[in-house]
Scaffold this active site. Structure first.
Site, PDB file in Angstrom:
ATOM      1  N   ASP A 199      13.809  -1.472  -5.561  1.00  0.00           N
ATOM      2  CA  ASP A 199      13.948  -2.214  -4.483  1.00  0.00           C
ATOM      3  C   ASP A 199      15.534  -2.925  -4.411  1.00  0.00           C
ATOM      4  O   ASP A 199      16.081  -3.685  -3.604  1.00  0.00           O
ATOM      5  CB  ASP A 199      13.021  -3.116  -4.449  1.00  0.00           C
ATOM      6  CG  ASP A 199      11.662  -2.611  -3.900  1.00  0.00           C
ATOM      7  OD1 ASP A 199      11.868  -1.483  -3.154  1.00  0.00           O
ATOM      8  OD2 ASP A 199      10.797  -3.240  -3.910  1.00  0.00           O
ATOM      9  N   LYS A 251       7.674 -11.158  -0.333  1.00  0.00           N
ATOM     10  CA  LYS A 251       6.667 -10.550   0.565  1.00  0.00           C
ATOM     11  C   LYS A 251       5.827  -9.662   0.039  1.00  0.00           C
ATOM     12  O   LYS A 251       4.512  -9.487   0.273  1.00  0.00           O
ATOM     13  CB  LYS A 251       7.777  -9.504   1.423  1.00  0.00           C
ATOM     14  CG  LYS A 251       7.161  -8.311   2.166  1.00  0.00           C
ATOM     15  CD  LYS A 251       8.140  -7.552   2.590  1.00  0.00           C
ATOM     16  CE  LYS A 251       8.631  -6.288   1.679  1.00  0.00           C
ATOM     17  NZ  LYS A 251       7.844  -5.015   1.885  1.00  0.00           N
ATOM     18  N   ASN A 252       6.212  -9.009  -1.196  1.00  0.00           N
ATOM     19  CA  ASN A 252       5.359  -7.965  -1.713  1.00  0.00           C
ATOM     20  C   ASN A 252       4.260  -8.570  -2.591  1.00  0.00           C
ATOM     21  O   ASN A 252       3.250  -7.922  -3.183  1.00  0.00           O
ATOM     22  CB  ASN A 252       5.986  -6.987  -2.657  1.00  0.00           C
ATOM     23  CG  ASN A 252       6.868  -5.885  -1.812  1.00  0.00           C
ATOM     24  OD1 ASN A 252       6.617  -5.866  -0.465  1.00  0.00           O
ATOM     25  ND2 ASN A 252       7.733  -5.124  -2.128  1.00  0.00           N
ATOM     26  N   CYS A 286       7.478   8.236   4.794  1.00  0.00           N
ATOM     27  CA  CYS A 286       8.371   7.256   5.629  1.00  0.00           C
ATOM     28  C   CYS A 286       9.894   7.644   5.157  1.00  0.00           C
ATOM     29  O   CYS A 286      10.026   8.671   4.532  1.00  0.00           O
ATOM     30  CB  CYS A 286       7.730   5.626   5.007  1.00  0.00           C
ATOM     31  SG  CYS A 286       8.222   5.548   3.337  1.00  0.00           S
ATOM     32  N   ARG A 322       5.241   9.402  -0.322  1.00  0.00           N
ATOM     33  CA  ARG A 322       4.421   8.296  -0.611  1.00  0.00           C
ATOM     34  C   ARG A 322       2.992   8.453  -0.258  1.00  0.00           C
ATOM     35  O   ARG A 322       2.584   7.709   0.466  1.00  0.00           O
ATOM     36  CB  ARG A 322       5.165   6.918  -0.042  1.00  0.00           C
ATOM     37  CG  ARG A 322       6.319   6.603  -0.456  1.00  0.00           C
ATOM     38  CD  ARG A 322       6.921   5.427   0.380  1.00  0.00           C
ATOM     39  NE  ARG A 322       6.495   4.021  -0.234  1.00  0.00           N
ATOM     40  CZ  ARG A 322       6.536   3.043   0.368  1.00  0.00           C
ATOM     41  NH1 ARG A 322       7.369   2.856   1.458  1.00  0.00           N
ATOM     42  NH2 ARG A 322       6.226   1.654  -0.318  1.00  0.00           N
ATOM     43  N   ARG A 382      11.921  -7.350   8.501  1.00  0.00           N
ATOM     44  CA  ARG A 382      10.462  -7.171   7.814  1.00  0.00           C
ATOM     45  C   ARG A 382      10.258  -7.435   6.365  1.00  0.00           C
ATOM     46  O   ARG A 382       9.293  -7.813   5.969  1.00  0.00           O
ATOM     47  CB  ARG A 382      10.322  -5.541   7.587  1.00  0.00           C
ATOM     48  CG  ARG A 382      10.153  -4.746   8.812  1.00  0.00           C
ATOM     49  CD  ARG A 382       9.530  -3.447   8.408  1.00  0.00           C
ATOM     50  NE  ARG A 382       8.797  -3.364   7.478  1.00  0.00           N
ATOM     51  CZ  ARG A 382       8.887  -2.425   6.365  1.00  0.00           C
ATOM     52  NH1 ARG A 382       9.510  -1.227   6.659  1.00  0.00           N
ATOM     53  NH2 ARG A 382       7.999  -2.387   5.576  1.00  0.00           N
TER      54      ARG A 382
HETATM   55  N1  EPU Z   1       2.371   7.447  -5.624  1.00  0.00           N
HETATM   56  C1  EPU Z   1       1.587   8.541  -5.679  1.00  0.00           C
HETATM   57  N2  EPU Z   1       0.529   8.412  -5.205  1.00  0.00           N
HETATM   58  C2  EPU Z   1      -0.308   7.438  -4.963  1.00  0.00           C
HETATM   59  C3  EPU Z   1       0.608   6.139  -5.015  1.00  0.00           C
HETATM   60  C4  EPU Z   1       1.846   6.230  -5.302  1.00  0.00           C
HETATM   61  O1  EPU Z   1       2.033   9.720  -6.081  1.00  0.00           O
HETATM   62  O2  EPU Z   1      -1.481   7.376  -4.883  1.00  0.00           O
HETATM   63  C5  EPU Z   1       3.844   7.512  -6.077  1.00  0.00           C
HETATM   64  C6  EPU Z   1       4.794   7.224  -4.872  1.00  0.00           C
HETATM   65  O3  EPU Z   1       5.096   8.256  -4.013  1.00  0.00           O
HETATM   66  C7  EPU Z   1       5.944   6.769  -5.680  1.00  0.00           C
HETATM   67  C8  EPU Z   1       5.503   6.109  -6.864  1.00  0.00           C
HETATM   68  O4  EPU Z   1       4.101   6.520  -7.041  1.00  0.00           O
HETATM   69  O5  EPU Z   1       6.650   7.863  -6.097  1.00  0.00           O
HETATM   70  C9  EPU Z   1       5.583   4.486  -6.911  1.00  0.00           C
HETATM   71  O6  EPU Z   1       5.113   4.252  -5.626  1.00  0.00           O
HETATM   72  P1  EPU Z   1       4.072   2.679  -5.577  1.00  0.00           P
HETATM   73  O7  EPU Z   1       2.739   3.080  -5.014  1.00  0.00           O
HETATM   74  O8  EPU Z   1       4.215   2.086  -6.754  1.00  0.00           O
HETATM   75  O9  EPU Z   1       4.901   1.960  -4.444  1.00  0.00           O
HETATM   76  P2  EPU Z   1       3.959   1.279  -3.218  1.00  0.00           P
HETATM   77  O10 EPU Z   1       2.889   0.519  -3.615  1.00  0.00           O
HETATM   78  O11 EPU Z   1       3.600   2.101  -2.087  1.00  0.00           O
HETATM   79  C10 EPU Z   1       5.253  -0.854  -3.694  1.00  0.00           C
HETATM   80  C11 EPU Z   1       6.513  -1.846  -3.029  1.00  0.00           C
HETATM   81  C12 EPU Z   1       7.609  -1.301  -2.720  1.00  0.00           C
HETATM   82  C13 EPU Z   1       8.399  -0.752  -3.722  1.00  0.00           C
HETATM   83  C14 EPU Z   1       7.334  -0.009  -4.769  1.00  0.00           C
HETATM   84  C15 EPU Z   1       7.924   0.463  -6.083  1.00  0.00           C
HETATM   85  C16 EPU Z   1       4.500  -3.359  -1.751  1.00  0.00           C
HETATM   86  C17 EPU Z   1       4.055  -3.630  -0.317  1.00  0.00           C
HETATM   87  N3  EPU Z   1       5.500  -2.238  -1.668  1.00  0.00           N
HETATM   88  O12 EPU Z   1       5.244   0.435  -2.739  1.00  0.00           O
HETATM   89  O13 EPU Z   1       8.655  -2.259  -1.636  1.00  0.00           O
HETATM   90  O14 EPU Z   1       9.332  -0.095  -3.351  1.00  0.00           O
HETATM   91  O15 EPU Z   1       6.219  -0.685  -4.825  1.00  0.00           O
HETATM   92  O16 EPU Z   1       8.271  -0.881  -6.725  1.00  0.00           O
HETATM   93  O17 EPU Z   1       4.402  -3.861  -2.638  1.00  0.00           O
HETATM   94  C18 EPU Z   1      10.005  -2.800  -0.333  1.00  0.00           C
HETATM   95  O18 EPU Z   1       9.693  -3.725  -0.477  1.00  0.00           O
HETATM   96  O19 EPU Z   1      11.157  -2.437   0.258  1.00  0.00           O
HETATM   97  C19 EPU Z   1       9.362  -1.745  -0.833  1.00  0.00           C
HETATM   98  C20 EPU Z   1       9.432  -0.475  -0.565  1.00  0.00           C
END
Ligand code: EPU
Length: 418
Positions: free
Chosen positions: A304, A22-23, A116, A121, A396
């Site tokens: 995850d 998915k990701n 969320c 996030r 999802r």
């Molecule tokens: N963060 C910030 N600022 C930003 C972006 C992120 O502070 O601008 C923080 C977040 O709040 C968090 C950390 O950085 O504490 C890491 O978050 P990240 O941005 O890596 O998460 P994401 O990109 O929103 C993806 C996956 C998630 C998975 C995380 C961590 C996708 C679509 N989603 O989320 O997947 O948990 O990386 O590996 O790729 C899931 O599939 O169930 C899922 C939640």
């Protein structure tokens, strides 16, 4: 909404085929808008999030058709640069369109995702990067607007590793003017898959998976013809299921190297795991052993898989300490596992799990995607019947989950939950 009814206590045995990730699928679908023409993406899982992304692309003026794991996306004429609130609120990954839209159309207007179920996030790092690349960013009435005639290459340092942040900027940089360097970028396999997809379009991305990514912008990319990697979280979930049921499962079509941290911890918990190319044979012990984990960015233990691992530890011999360091509120499954008899205490980001000999079936509620998966793991081993309500989240992210579980001998039924 549907519920899942599971009768626990069966040792699951047999073979299961892993679906596309998915990701990886979501950002690669978005990458199609960097080119003009017809893209075909293979091994795209049949998931609610994939269909939501399809709707978002259609909303931008793209054509979207999905059949049998193939997504065909036509991006010849885009006529909107807006990702509206109702789509972003159902799927945070919608924010992935900001970078590509500014890069291709000179403007993006995207609803700001709120907090969320698993944490606040924010997307400040996505926006910081776009600003460095010359975009003008404005926030108004819940929307972020980014504008730039043409983005230009920049040196960008992330002080927190962010998966979708890295992906957003990598896509934007692919058709920006000049070279972009992303330092302390995320190293997840899904980031590498996106880099490979961009390179297959004629992009020039180097270093994905190594921390520093260098992207030389090109004037034009060609449409995609690309196959998505297998889902490492689905793979991990089935490994945990083999472990908790004392089963024997052959997991086919996966990439074992993407799950090294998890495999190490599952072996410490007493599971026997054998790798044969793209297959993993996982045999569960009579009773798992306690093992501690701390979630970290890849290649560390994945957040995850934290909830599913906790379900396994809830019946382990001994006490395990589970530290969640990525998201501040990712213990929503704890209260539900407790309803099944688990002995778990949390304080901040630390959960102390005292293993009990057997969970008991109960009515539980799925609160986010991986929490739902952990309830399935728990229910499969519990005594009696578990009703998992609010299945929406599960759909999802897990393709045909009950069919796959039934193929392994599980007593699982989906029912209307009125
Ligand atoms: N963060 C910030 N600022 C930003 C972006 C992120 O502070 O601008 C923080 C977040 O709040 C968090 C950390 O950085 O504490 C890491 O978050 P990240 O941005 O890596 O998460 P994401 O990109 O929103 C993806 C996956 C998630 C998975 C995380 C961590 C996708 C679509 N989603 O989320 O997947 O948990 O990386 O590996 O790729 C899931 O599939 O169930 C899922 C939640």
């Amino acid at each position: 909404m549907d519920k899942l009814v599971i009768k626990g206590g069966i040792k699951l045995k047999g073979e299961v085929e892993i679906s596309g990730a998915k990701n990886a699928a979501l950002p690669i679908m978005v990458a199609s808008i960097l080119a003009s023409g017809e893209s075909t993406i293979y091994r795209v899982p049949d998931l609610v999030d994939v269909m939501t992304m399809g709707r978002l692309l259609a909303n931008l003026g793209a054509g979207f058709h999905y059949e049998n794991g193939e997504a065909i996306i036509y991006t010849g004429e885009l006529n909107s640069h807006t990702a509206p609130y109702d789509l972003v609120k159902t799927m945070r990954a919608s924010v992935l369109v900001i970078g590509p839209l500014v890069a291709r159309m000179g403007m993006a207007k995207v609803s700001l995702p709120g907090g969320c179920a698993i944490g606040a996030r924010p997307i400040n790092l996505h926006l910081m990067g776009l600003k460095k690349m010359g975009a003008e960013i404005k926030l108004d009435k819940g929307y972020v607007t980014a504008r730039a005639k043409r983005l230009k290459g920049a040196r960008i340092y992330f002080d927190i590793q962010t998966v979708t942040g890295t992906e957003n900027l990598m896509m934007a940089a692919a058709i920006a003017k000049g070279t972009t360097v992303l330092e302390n970028s995320a190293r997840e396999p899904e980031v590498v898959d996106l880099a490979n997809a961009l390179n297959s379009m004629g992009g020039r991305v180097r270093g994905a998976g190594e921390g520093t990514i260098e992207i030389e912008g090109v004037d034009e990319l060609k449409p995609l013809s690309y196959t998505i990697i297998p889902d490492r979280v689905e793979t991990g979930t089935f490994m945990t299921i083999a472990g908790i049921t004392g089963g024997d499962i052959l997991i086919k079509g996966c990439i074992p190297e993407h799950n090294e941290a998890l495999i190490t911890k599952l072996r410490a918990a007493g599971l026997t795991i054998k790798k044969h190319g793209t297959r993993l044979r996982v045999t569960g012990p009579e009773r798992p052993l306690a093992s501690d984990i701390k979630t970290m960015p890849y290649p560390g233990f994945p957040t995850d898989m934290q909830a599913q691992f906790m379900a396994l530890m809830s019946v382990a011999e001994g006490t395990s300490i589970i530290r969640e360091t990525i998201f501040e509120n990712r213990f929503m499954h704890v209260a539900e596992l407790r309803r099944m008899g688990a002995d778990i205490e949390t304080e901040g980001g630390v959960a102390t799990v005292k293993g009990i000999s057997r969970l008991k079936g109960a009515d539980v509620m799925a609160t986010d995607l991986r929490a739902s998966a952990s309830l399935i793991v728990a229910a499969l081993a519990a005594e009696g019947k578990t009703n998992i309500h609010r299945l929406y989240h599960l759909d999802r992210g897990y393709e045909r989950i009950e069919r796959k579980l039934r193929g392994l001998g599980a007593a699982v039924e989906r029912q209307r939950d009125d």
